[in-house]
Design an enzyme around this catalytic site. Structure first.
Site, short mmCIF file in Angstrom:
data_model
loop_
_atom_site.label_atom_id
_atom_site.label_comp_id
_atom_site.label_asym_id
_atom_site.label_seq_id
_atom_site.Cartn_x
_atom_site.Cartn_y
_atom_site.Cartn_z
N ASP A 1 -1.69 10.77 -2.01
CA ASP A 1 -2.21 10.09 -2.71
C ASP A 1 -2.63 10.51 -4.41
OD1 ASP A 1 -2.61 8.53 -0.21
OD2 ASP A 1 -2.71 6.84 -1.73
N ARG B 1 -7.60 -0.07 -6.74
CA ARG B 1 -7.67 1.13 -5.86
C ARG B 1 -7.90 2.43 -6.41
NH1 ARG B 1 -4.40 1.38 -0.34
NH2 ARG B 1 -5.91 2.27 0.19
N ASN C 1 -5.07 12.82 0.57
CA ASN C 1 -4.23 11.91 1.63
C ASN C 1 -5.30 11.07 2.31
OD1 ASN C 1 -1.56 10.78 2.15
ND2 ASN C 1 -1.91 11.83 4.21
N LYS C 2 -4.68 10.22 3.03
CA LYS C 2 -5.31 9.55 4.19
C LYS C 2 -6.36 10.26 5.21
CE LYS C 2 -5.23 5.74 4.41
NZ LYS C 2 -6.16 4.99 3.77
N GLN D 1 -2.24 2.61 10.12
CA GLN D 1 -0.88 2.52 9.36
C GLN D 1 0.34 3.33 10.10
OE1 GLN D 1 -3.77 3.11 8.01
NE2 GLN D 1 -3.85 2.56 5.66
N ARG E 1 0.77 -1.09 0.02
CA ARG E 1 0.08 0.12 0.03
C ARG E 1 0.98 1.05 -0.01
NH1 ARG E 1 2.38 1.85 3.76
NH2 ARG E 1 0.94 3.37 3.87
N GLY E 2 0.40 2.42 0.00
CA GLY E 2 1.08 3.69 -0.28
C GLY E 2 1.07 3.97 -1.67
N ALA E 3 0.96 5.21 -2.10
CA ALA E 3 0.66 5.56 -3.62
C ALA E 3 1.66 5.14 -4.24
CB ALA E 3 0.34 6.82 -3.62
#
Ligand code: MRU
Length: 370
Positions: free
Chosen positions: A241, A89, A251-252, A200, A52-54
């Protein structure tokens, strides 16, 4: 970055053509890797957030296309594979960017040579991602250094989610300046938002920082505002992201609330991101697709018992519905500046264009200009 003395990236090909990734669903308690053998393995790993993570989502998609090409490298099959990967995603722009880059690179290659070319292009993409993140670190280092010069105590950086090396190929985005500062001997301490629902921050950012020896403290997501009011946060650095051509930062979920608190307390709020995160086709943050994930991620919490077993327990009444939107958008006006691999700029069209004059302007922006 280093884990138990060994250097790791988050993704690399094996000698048999599989793609090895660190299984992030098992961190922080188990550091294990998993081999992706097929396109479906790559798509499932992204969807289930094994990776995960862009930037890492983009890198995995690139290798996913290589895995597809080693079975069937026809145009039809690669189109289908790209669609499968793109559907995993919806928010991270790096995914779309990586797939477009791979398709462009393979278009002119004869079918028989495409698999090899795909692995080579994915490897180049990973090397460049690591280099971009290293540069982001060096750019952001100067912000931390300036702050350290006027502080008699460690510089306190607050971050949200995980935008470290685990979210990228290496180094990270938001955490790259922290690592660069720590390695340069600057005293830095990180407030780590736990980042519910998937934690996370508590699981991954804390793991990374501990492995690298960076002083840090995990905090509840809701504590940041209070710490800012008491002068205990010098700067906020988050990842992204997807960032629009006008500087809105997606972002998150929870990032926006940190930006509001930062503005109210005159704390600088930075977003760190490589060019691959910028969506040049969008100028309005409202148009960014926001991923909705299964409610079970919110209604349940997974952790390790004292006996060493991993268990998932329910924390919400059985009858209560839950909404799990995974990202939010911080408007450009709340962002002090963007830290990119090309330098630091205002979160605005003009700021971004000063660093990336070579990128096409979105049609809506071009039309609005005289
Ligand atoms: O849902 P995730 O874990 O993929 O979300 C990751 C983030 O929101 C990161 O902050 C983002 O990708 C920053 S880029 C390193």
């Amino acid at each position: 970055m280093r884990v138990s003395g060994a250097h790791y990236r988050t993704i690399w090909p094996t000698s048999t053509g599989a793609v090895r990734v660190i299984d992030q669903s098992r961190l922080p308690f188990e550091f294990t890797t998993v081999d992706l053998e097929t396109l479906d393995d790559a798509a499932s790993a992204i969807r289930a957030m094994v990776v995960r993570g862009a930037p890492l989502i983009g890198a995995t998609a690139a290798y996913g296309l290589a895995l597809a090409a080693r079975r069937d490298a026809s145009d039809a099959r690669l189109d289908e594979a790209a669609q499968t990967l793109q559907a995993t995603r919806p928010t991270a722009h790096n995914l779309v960017w990586a797939l477009e880059r791979m398709r462009r690179a393979l278009a002119a290659v004869p079918e028989a040579e495409r698999a090899e070319a795909a692995y080579a292009e994915a490897a180049r993409l990973c090397d460049e991602d690591a280099e971009r993140c290293r540069s982001i670190g060096l750019e952001g280092l100067e912000l931390i250094r300036r702050r350290a010069e006027s502080a008699a105590r460690p510089v306190n950086v607050l971050t949200h989610c995980n935008a470290g090396w685990l979210a990228c190929v290496d180094w990270g985005t938001a955490l790259a300046p922290v690592y660069a500062a720590h390695d340069a001997g600057i005293a830095v301490h990180v407030w780590v938002d736990e980042t519910r629902p998937r934690n996370q921050g508590a699981a991954l950012t804390a793991f990374e920082l501990a492995a690298h020896g960076v002083p840090h403290t995990v905090i509840a997501d809701n504590l940041g505002g209070h710490l800012m009011q008491r002068g205990r946060v010098d700067l906020v650095i988050v990842g992204s992201d997807r960032t629009t051509a006008a500087g809105d930062v997606c972002n998150k979920v929870g990032t926006y609330l940190k930006a509001l608190a930062a503005r109210d307390n005159d704390v600088p709020f930075y977003a760190a991101l490589p060019a691959s995160t910028i969506d040049w086709t969008l100028d309005r943050g409202e148009d960014i697709p926001i991923e909705e994930r299964p409610a079970v991620e919110l209604t349940h919490v997974t952790g390790r018992t004292a006996g060493g077993a991993t268990e998932t327990v329910r924390v919400v009444p059985e009858t209560s519905p839950a909404l799990n939107l995974a990202f939010d958008v911080t408007p450009a006006r709340l962002v002090t500046a963007l830290i990119t691999e090309r330098g630091i700029c205002a979160a605005s069209r003009t700021g971004l264009r000063s660093l990336y004059p070579d990128r096409p302007m979105p049609r809506s922006i071009a039309a609005a200009r005289p």
